[in-house]
Write an enzyme that holds these catalytic residues in place. Structure first.
Site, short mmCIF file in Angstrom:
data_model
loop_
_atom_site.label_atom_id
_atom_site.label_comp_id
_atom_site.label_asym_id
_atom_site.label_seq_id
_atom_site.Cartn_x
_atom_site.Cartn_y
_atom_site.Cartn_z
N TYR A 86 -22.41 -10.30 26.45
CA TYR A 86 -21.93 -9.21 25.34
C TYR A 86 -22.28 -9.71 24.02
O TYR A 86 -21.49 -9.98 23.25
CB TYR A 86 -20.58 -8.93 25.54
CG TYR A 86 -20.01 -8.52 26.94
CD1 TYR A 86 -19.78 -7.38 27.23
CD2 TYR A 86 -19.75 -9.67 27.98
CE1 TYR A 86 -19.32 -7.00 28.44
CE2 TYR A 86 -19.35 -9.40 29.05
CZ TYR A 86 -19.14 -8.12 29.34
OH TYR A 86 -18.75 -7.65 30.45
N CYS A 106 -0.18 6.08 7.35
CA CYS A 106 -1.83 5.63 7.36
C CYS A 106 -1.53 5.02 8.74
O CYS A 106 -0.75 4.24 9.24
CB CYS A 106 -2.12 4.80 6.47
SG CYS A 106 -3.81 4.24 7.08
N CYS A 109 0.66 -1.13 0.02
CA CYS A 109 -0.15 0.01 -0.10
C CYS A 109 0.82 1.23 0.18
O CYS A 109 1.83 1.37 0.95
CB CYS A 109 -1.05 0.10 1.11
SG CYS A 109 -2.15 1.46 1.21
N GLN A 164 -19.07 -8.60 13.84
CA GLN A 164 -17.75 -8.74 13.53
C GLN A 164 -17.24 -8.47 11.91
O GLN A 164 -18.05 -8.55 11.15
CB GLN A 164 -17.39 -10.44 13.69
CG GLN A 164 -17.68 -11.01 15.01
CD GLN A 164 -16.68 -10.70 15.99
OE1 GLN A 164 -15.59 -10.18 15.76
NE2 GLN A 164 -16.82 -10.97 17.21
N CYS A 212 -10.98 -9.57 22.34
CA CYS A 212 -10.28 -8.59 21.21
C CYS A 212 -8.94 -7.79 21.76
O CYS A 212 -8.56 -6.92 20.96
CB CYS A 212 -11.29 -7.82 20.34
SG CYS A 212 -12.29 -6.69 21.38
N CYS A 230 -3.04 0.24 8.91
CA CYS A 230 -2.21 -1.10 8.86
C CYS A 230 -0.63 -0.91 9.40
O CYS A 230 -0.05 -0.18 8.72
CB CYS A 230 -2.04 -1.79 7.48
SG CYS A 230 -3.73 -2.07 6.75
N1 SAH Z 1 -20.72 -11.56 20.56
C1 SAH Z 1 -20.92 -10.50 19.64
C2 SAH Z 1 -20.68 -9.21 19.91
C3 SAH Z 1 -19.16 -8.74 20.58
S1 SAH Z 1 -18.73 -7.10 20.77
C4 SAH Z 1 -20.55 -10.94 18.06
O1 SAH Z 1 -19.47 -11.90 18.10
O2 SAH Z 1 -20.67 -10.33 17.27
C5 SAH Z 1 -19.07 -6.79 22.39
C6 SAH Z 1 -20.50 -6.14 22.51
O3 SAH Z 1 -20.73 -5.80 23.93
C7 SAH Z 1 -20.98 -4.98 21.75
O4 SAH Z 1 -22.19 -5.47 21.26
C8 SAH Z 1 -21.29 -3.96 22.93
O5 SAH Z 1 -22.41 -3.11 22.70
C9 SAH Z 1 -21.63 -5.11 23.93
N2 SAH Z 1 -21.50 -4.28 25.48
C10 SAH Z 1 -20.42 -3.52 25.89
N3 SAH Z 1 -20.31 -3.21 27.19
C11 SAH Z 1 -21.43 -4.01 27.50
C12 SAH Z 1 -21.85 -4.50 29.05
N4 SAH Z 1 -21.36 -3.84 30.14
N5 SAH Z 1 -22.88 -5.44 29.02
C13 SAH Z 1 -23.36 -5.89 28.04
N6 SAH Z 1 -22.84 -5.81 26.64
C14 SAH Z 1 -22.02 -4.89 26.58
#
Ligand code: SAH
Length: 451
Positions: free
Chosen positions: A311, A78, A72, A282, A405, A81
């Site tokens: 979450y 940037c 790139c 994701q 993550c 990356c």
């Molecule tokens: N498991 C899902 C989302 C993971 S990302 C997937 O794989 O797609 C993390 C998520 O946690 C986000 O959607 C965010 O809005 C949520 N989140 C952040 N803080 C939180 C909390 N205190 N309680 C519940 N959810 C929360």
């Protein structure tokens, strides 16, 4: 003594979590972008703090066999990356090493760390692009932020988002310029267009476009819509979002669907999903399938299991496992994501999953009387809330799968779980974000202490 603005020949002895080379001059540590472990190089010292400093790469004297010419043109400036100068196998090795190191150093976790699961084609993978708009010498520009700044690079091409996404950005830049709609000026707080957010479906052709403006109105809205959808038939959703705030948060509170639906469709491992513009999803769909498959394997689910998906976002993990267990309970803080999750359950004829809005740390307490067998936890970068982890430990949930993550907060959280009688059995890093230093990891954890 190390002096600012002086040149030195150095050897890189290690690398930081974000891919900078680490070298020492008379015992003083310096960080240099674009330096690979094992290389010798000429650098210029650019900054000196009390205990460490920074340098700029002038010339690599002895190249690492793992160095690769970044494909790139924007690589040097940037902020997107930061590993493009490493060949792909080295990126994967680096992520495995960083995962093991961080767990050991920050979490006191000694466990088996598998090879990082990489991509066959580690480019054009990102299904979501958040593109800032600005102005330079009276011309509208759009692209990516320069490293550690809010200066925008006018993007010619990006190798980690689909080509059509870059195309749409350029197209919109021309449309806005033609219609005399100015970009937002962050410094003086004027203008209109702040960001454009583009999301692509992997399984279907769907694309959604969110236009974020400083102003309550999107000027010449109907012309913009018409131009965009007649040029790109794949655009099925356009949302106007109003963000008047002085903030780094991209979306403001108010959104309006101005064309089509407020969602795109996608599929992960044969489960169908609707994703609205506010919901987390994701960003690497190909790796997500691989990662969820591993997470499900680590859970060793049996048909009578009660499973929590904490979450949960739009319910992707919970709905992927619903057919293997008795009940799924999901919790998520974003209301629209829970609306999506419950709708997604219905769409897939899944009747044994229930998703609720709330903080994971509050809602899990209300489930402490269920005999929960499996907990999937997939928190944002800051990791789990302490109260959440303490409740999990009190409930002694036997099988845990942690999807992370951010390996630093993962290490901290695993240390808490380990102290309460959990055993970290195995970790698999996944390369969800090739060419960048971000690491995703899936962890198999079991409750061991019988007291
Ligand atoms: N498991 C899902 C989302 C993971 S990302 C997937 O794989 O797609 C993390 C998520 O946690 C986000 O959607 C965010 O809005 C949520 N989140 C952040 N803080 C939180 C909390 N205190 N309680 C519940 N959810 C929360």
């Amino acid at each position: 003594m190390v002096e600012k603005n002086e040149f030195y020949d150095v050897t890189f002895v290690d690398m930081t979590h974000d891919g900078m080379g680490i070298c020492k001059i008379d015992g003083f540590t310096l960080f240099v972008a674009n330096g690979l472990k094992g290389e010798t190089a000429k650098i210029k010292v650019t900054k000196i703090n009390e205990n460490f400093g920074f340098g700029r790469m002038i010339e690599v004297i002895e190249k690492s066999p793992y160095r690769k010419e970044p494909i790139c043109d924007h690589f040097a400036e940037c902020g997107g990356c930061n590993l493009m100068h490493m060949d792909y196998q080295m990126q994967l090795n680096f992520k495995k090493y960083r995962t093991a190191e961080t767990l050991r150093r920050l979490g006191k976790i000694e466990t088996k760390v598998n090879e990082t699961v990489g991509m066959l084609n580690p480019y054009y993978y990102r299904n979501k692009a958040v593109i800032p708009f600005g102005e330079e010498n009276g011309k509208m520009i759009a692209g990516l932020y320069k490293s550690r700044s809010h200066d925008i690079i006018d993007m010619k091409r990006c190798y980690i988002i689909p080509k059509i996404t870059t195309d749409i950005v350029k197209f919109l830049k021309n449309v806005f310029t033609e219609l005399n709609i100015p970009a937002y000026n962050e410094k003086i707080g004027t203008g209109v267009i702040r960001h454009v957010v583009i999301r692509n479906s992997n399984y279907y052709d769907d694309i959604s476009v969110t236009l974020v403006t400083l102003t309550p109105k999107l000027p010449k809205k109907d012309i913009i819509i018409k131009r965009l959808v007649s040029r790109y038939k794949r655009v099925v959703s356009i949302v106007h979002n109003h963000n008047p705030n002085t903030t780094n948060v991209v979306l403001g509170k108010k959104s309006k669907v101005i064309y089509g639906e407020d969602y795109i469709r996608d599929e992960i491992n044969s489960v169908r999903f609707k994703i609205s513009h506010r919901s987390f999803y994701q960003v690497n769909p190909i790796q997500t399938e691989e990662m969820y498959t591993k997470a499900i394997e680590y859970a060793e689910i049996t048909p009578n299991d009660i499973v929590i998906d904490a979450y949960c976002g739009i319910g992707t993990i919970g709905l992927s496992v619903a057919k293997y267990c008795k009940t799924v309970l999901g919790v998520e803080i974003v209301k629209q994501a829970i609306v999506d999750a419950n709708e997604n359950a219905k769409e897939n004829n899944i009747t044994n999953a229930k998703f609720v809005v709330g903080k994971a740390e509050d809602v899990i307490k209300t489930w402490s009387n269920y005999n929960v067998d499996v907990l999937f936890v997939d928190p944002p970068r800051k990791g789990c809330d302490r109260v959440f982890l303490d409740t999990v430990c009190e409930m002694k949930i036997p099988k845990l799968v942690y999807v992370s993550c951010n390996v630093a907060t993962l290490a901290r959280d695993l240390n808490i779980l380990q102290a309460a009688g959990y055993e970290v059995q195995e970790v698999t890093p996944f390369d969800m974000f090739p060419q960048t230093s971000h690491i995703e990891a899936v962890v198999k954890i079991r409750y061991k202490r019988q007291d």
